[in-house]
Design a protein around this motif. Structure first.
Motif, mmCIF file in Angstrom:
data_model
loop_
_atom_site.group_PDB
_atom_site.id
_atom_site.type_symbol
_atom_site.label_atom_id
_atom_site.label_comp_id
_atom_site.label_asym_id
_atom_site.label_seq_id
_atom_site.Cartn_x
_atom_site.Cartn_y
_atom_site.Cartn_z
ATOM 1 N N PHE A 36 0.817 -1.205 0.000
ATOM 2 C CA PHE A 36 0.000 0.000 0.000
ATOM 3 C C PHE A 36 0.856 1.263 0.000
ATOM 4 C CE2 PHE A 36 -3.241 -3.047 1.047
ATOM 5 C CZ PHE A 36 -4.256 -2.621 0.204
ATOM 6 N N GLY A 37 2.046 1.208 0.542
ATOM 7 C CA GLY A 37 2.963 2.341 0.423
ATOM 8 C C GLY A 37 3.337 2.592 -1.025
ATOM 9 N N LEU A 38 3.547 1.514 -1.755
ATOM 10 C CA LEU A 38 3.858 1.645 -3.175
ATOM 11 C C LEU A 38 2.649 2.179 -3.949
ATOM 12 C CD1 LEU A 38 5.845 1.198 -5.490
ATOM 13 C CD2 LEU A 38 4.880 -1.072 -5.741
ATOM 14 N N LEU A 39 1.463 1.693 -3.620
ATOM 15 C CA LEU A 39 0.257 2.188 -4.292
ATOM 16 C C LEU A 39 0.053 3.674 -4.058
ATOM 17 C CD1 LEU A 39 -2.323 -0.661 -3.659
ATOM 18 C CD2 LEU A 39 -1.288 -0.020 -5.829
ATOM 19 N N LEU A 40 0.288 4.120 -2.835
ATOM 20 C CA LEU A 40 0.097 5.533 -2.516
ATOM 21 C C LEU A 40 1.152 6.425 -3.156
ATOM 22 C CD1 LEU A 40 -0.925 5.249 1.241
ATOM 23 C CD2 LEU A 40 -2.412 5.675 -0.724
ATOM 24 N N SER A 41 2.345 5.888 -3.368
ATOM 25 C CA SER A 41 3.416 6.694 -3.954
ATOM 26 C C SER A 41 3.602 6.433 -5.449
ATOM 27 C CB SER A 41 4.727 6.429 -3.208
ATOM 28 O OG SER A 41 5.129 5.086 -3.414
ATOM 29 N N SER A 42 2.699 5.689 -6.069
ATOM 30 C CA SER A 42 2.893 5.325 -7.473
ATOM 31 C C SER A 42 2.858 6.531 -8.401
ATOM 32 C CB SER A 42 1.864 4.292 -7.910
ATOM 33 O OG SER A 42 0.571 4.835 -7.836
ATOM 34 N N ASN A 43 2.046 7.541 -8.093
ATOM 35 C CA ASN A 43 2.012 8.730 -8.942
ATOM 36 C C ASN A 43 3.347 9.458 -8.935
ATOM 37 O OD1 ASN A 43 -0.603 8.310 -9.739
ATOM 38 N ND2 ASN A 43 -1.464 9.544 -8.081
ATOM 39 N N ILE A 44 3.966 9.530 -7.794
ATOM 40 C CA ILE A 44 5.274 10.186 -7.688
ATOM 41 C C ILE A 44 6.326 9.356 -8.423
ATOM 42 C CG2 ILE A 44 7.085 10.904 -6.078
ATOM 43 C CD1 ILE A 44 4.784 11.331 -4.015
ATOM 44 N N LEU A 45 6.289 8.036 -8.224
ATOM 45 C CA LEU A 45 7.282 7.160 -8.859
ATOM 46 C C LEU A 45 7.107 7.085 -10.368
ATOM 47 C CD1 LEU A 45 7.356 4.227 -6.301
ATOM 48 C CD2 LEU A 45 9.110 5.960 -6.656
ATOM 49 N N ASN A 46 5.894 7.260 -10.867
ATOM 50 C CA ASN A 46 5.658 7.191 -12.306
ATOM 51 C C ASN A 46 6.237 8.387 -13.056
ATOM 52 O OD1 ASN A 46 4.491 4.688 -12.553
ATOM 53 N ND2 ASN A 46 2.427 5.456 -12.158
ATOM 54 N N GLU A 47 6.601 9.443 -12.348
ATOM 55 C CA GLU A 47 7.232 10.593 -12.990
ATOM 56 C C GLU A 47 8.690 10.324 -13.337
ATOM 57 O OE1 GLU A 47 6.613 13.942 -10.458
ATOM 58 O OE2 GLU A 47 4.424 13.819 -10.613
ATOM 59 N N PHE A 94 14.952 3.017 -17.449
ATOM 60 C CA PHE A 94 15.180 2.268 -18.690
ATOM 61 C C PHE A 94 13.982 2.358 -19.627
ATOM 62 C CE2 PHE A 94 18.051 -0.036 -15.730
ATOM 63 C CZ PHE A 94 19.250 0.266 -16.378
ATOM 64 N N GLY A 95 13.400 3.549 -19.727
ATOM 65 C CA GLY A 95 12.275 3.766 -20.625
ATOM 66 C C GLY A 95 10.934 3.329 -20.079
ATOM 67 N N VAL A 96 10.884 2.866 -18.852
ATOM 68 C CA VAL A 96 9.638 2.421 -18.220
ATOM 69 C C VAL A 96 9.413 3.286 -16.983
ATOM 70 C CG1 VAL A 96 8.461 0.469 -17.140
ATOM 71 C CG2 VAL A 96 10.066 0.066 -18.999
ATOM 72 N N LYS A 97 8.165 3.600 -16.709
ATOM 73 C CA LYS A 97 7.871 4.380 -15.510
ATOM 74 C C LYS A 97 8.267 3.573 -14.281
ATOM 75 C CE LYS A 97 4.346 7.058 -17.666
ATOM 76 N NZ LYS A 97 3.173 7.858 -17.488
ATOM 77 N N LEU A 98 8.926 4.224 -13.339
ATOM 78 C CA LEU A 98 9.478 3.535 -12.172
ATOM 79 C C LEU A 98 8.399 2.858 -11.331
ATOM 80 C CD1 LEU A 98 12.042 2.857 -10.617
ATOM 81 C CD2 LEU A 98 11.734 4.966 -9.335
ATOM 82 N N GLY A 99 7.256 3.496 -11.137
ATOM 83 C CA GLY A 99 6.175 2.880 -10.357
ATOM 84 C C GLY A 99 5.699 1.588 -10.987
ATOM 85 N N TYR A 100 5.576 1.581 -12.298
ATOM 86 C CA TYR A 100 5.161 0.368 -13.013
ATOM 87 C C TYR A 100 6.228 -0.719 -12.880
ATOM 88 C CZ TYR A 100 3.944 -2.673 -16.919
ATOM 89 O OH TYR A 100 3.640 -3.754 -17.684
ATOM 90 N N PHE A 101 7.489 -0.336 -13.027
ATOM 91 C CA PHE A 101 8.580 -1.302 -12.929
ATOM 92 C C PHE A 101 8.635 -1.939 -11.548
ATOM 93 C CE2 PHE A 101 12.978 -2.441 -11.997
ATOM 94 C CZ PHE A 101 13.244 -3.288 -13.048
ATOM 95 N N ILE A 102 8.535 -1.124 -10.506
ATOM 96 C CA ILE A 102 8.589 -1.649 -9.137
ATOM 97 C C ILE A 102 7.389 -2.550 -8.862
ATOM 98 C CG2 ILE A 102 8.434 -1.023 -6.700
ATOM 99 C CD1 ILE A 102 10.197 1.373 -7.318
ATOM 100 N N ALA A 103 6.208 -2.148 -9.338
ATOM 101 C CA ALA A 103 5.015 -2.950 -9.097
ATOM 102 C C ALA A 103 5.117 -4.303 -9.779
ATOM 103 C CB ALA A 103 3.776 -2.206 -9.585
#
Length: 82
Positions: free
Chosen positions: A28-39, A43-52
């Motif tokens: 849930f910490g990752l879900l809440l911070s996914s908008n920040i990480l997606n910025e 390697f050409g992929v949004k960080l939030g998507y990669f971590i998830a």
């Protein structure tokens, strides 16, 4: 013998609750911070998507490894066999 079994299961359940809590708060910490990480691009992929997709799988494997190691120690301490 009964006291050892009771202590064993108390420690076993405590370990499970700790690991499940870590999984819950991490997910849930990752879900809440996914908008920040997606910025951030990784390697050409949004960080939030990669971590998830990759990071959480590796994290859950690590949690399983920790569980196996800790339960093995607990089994040896209380002389529990399969």
């Amino acid at each position: 013998m009964e006291q050892n079994t009771k202590e064993y299961w108390q420690k076993h359940i405590k370990l499970i609750l700790i690991l499940i809590s870590i999984c819950f708060f991490t997910t849930f910490g990752l879900l809440l911070s996914s908008n920040i990480l997606n910025e951030i691009d990784f390697f050409g992929v949004k960080l939030g998507y990669f971590i998830a997709n990759q990071g959480l799988i590796l994290f859950f494997i690590l949690i399983i490894y920790i569980y196996i190691k800790q339960i093995s120690k607990l089994d040896k301490k209380y002389s529990i066999s399969e």
